[in-house]
Design an enzyme around this catalytic site. Sequence first.
Site, short mmCIF file in Angstrom:
data_model
loop_
_atom_site.label_atom_id
_atom_site.label_comp_id
_atom_site.label_asym_id
_atom_site.label_seq_id
_atom_site.Cartn_x
_atom_site.Cartn_y
_atom_site.Cartn_z
N VAL A 41 46.24 38.64 44.30
CA VAL A 41 45.56 37.37 44.42
C VAL A 41 44.33 37.36 43.52
O VAL A 41 43.60 38.34 43.46
CB VAL A 41 45.11 37.16 45.89
CG1 VAL A 41 44.36 35.86 46.05
CG2 VAL A 41 46.29 37.21 46.82
N CYS A 42 44.12 36.24 42.83
CA CYS A 42 42.90 36.05 42.05
C CYS A 42 42.27 34.73 42.47
O CYS A 42 42.68 34.14 43.47
CB CYS A 42 43.20 36.09 40.55
SG CYS A 42 44.26 34.76 39.98
N ALA A 43 41.31 34.24 41.74
CA ALA A 43 40.61 33.02 42.12
C ALA A 43 41.52 31.79 42.10
O ALA A 43 41.53 31.00 43.04
CB ALA A 43 39.40 32.80 41.21
#
Length: 143
Positions: free
Chosen positions: A100-102
């Site tokens: 997961v990233c932004a």
Amino acid sequence: MQEIMQFVSAHPILSVAWIVLFVAVLVTTFKSRFSKVKEITRGEATLLINKEDAVVVDTRTREDFRKGHLANSLNLTPSDLKNGSFGELDKHKTQPIIVVCANGMSSRESGEHLVKAGFERVYTLKDGIAGWSGENLPLARGK
């Protein structure tokens, strides 16, 4: 065809920009289509977490992670993953891993590093934390 040639000769920089953009879209599409890292929706992520004990790896900064992250997720930066510093993630090679990233734009590269390191089932979350919180799904704070 003659109109196209006139446009190209009158606007060479714009024409080159369109060609570069087209090639970039093709390369990105090709990479994602043949990547071993698959993008999943929030619903699919929830099922993997609840039914198959998926491990969530949040690649955002420590500060952003503390502001809100998926419960029980691990915070490893992209440079950690690139350097092979997996920490406690190393013992979960056979479990599904959700990176997961932004906003879902940079997690694929981190996922590719995990695949190269021998992790079997690696996924990225579509739209990242922004999409998750945009649907009012729960986020843990602190840690």
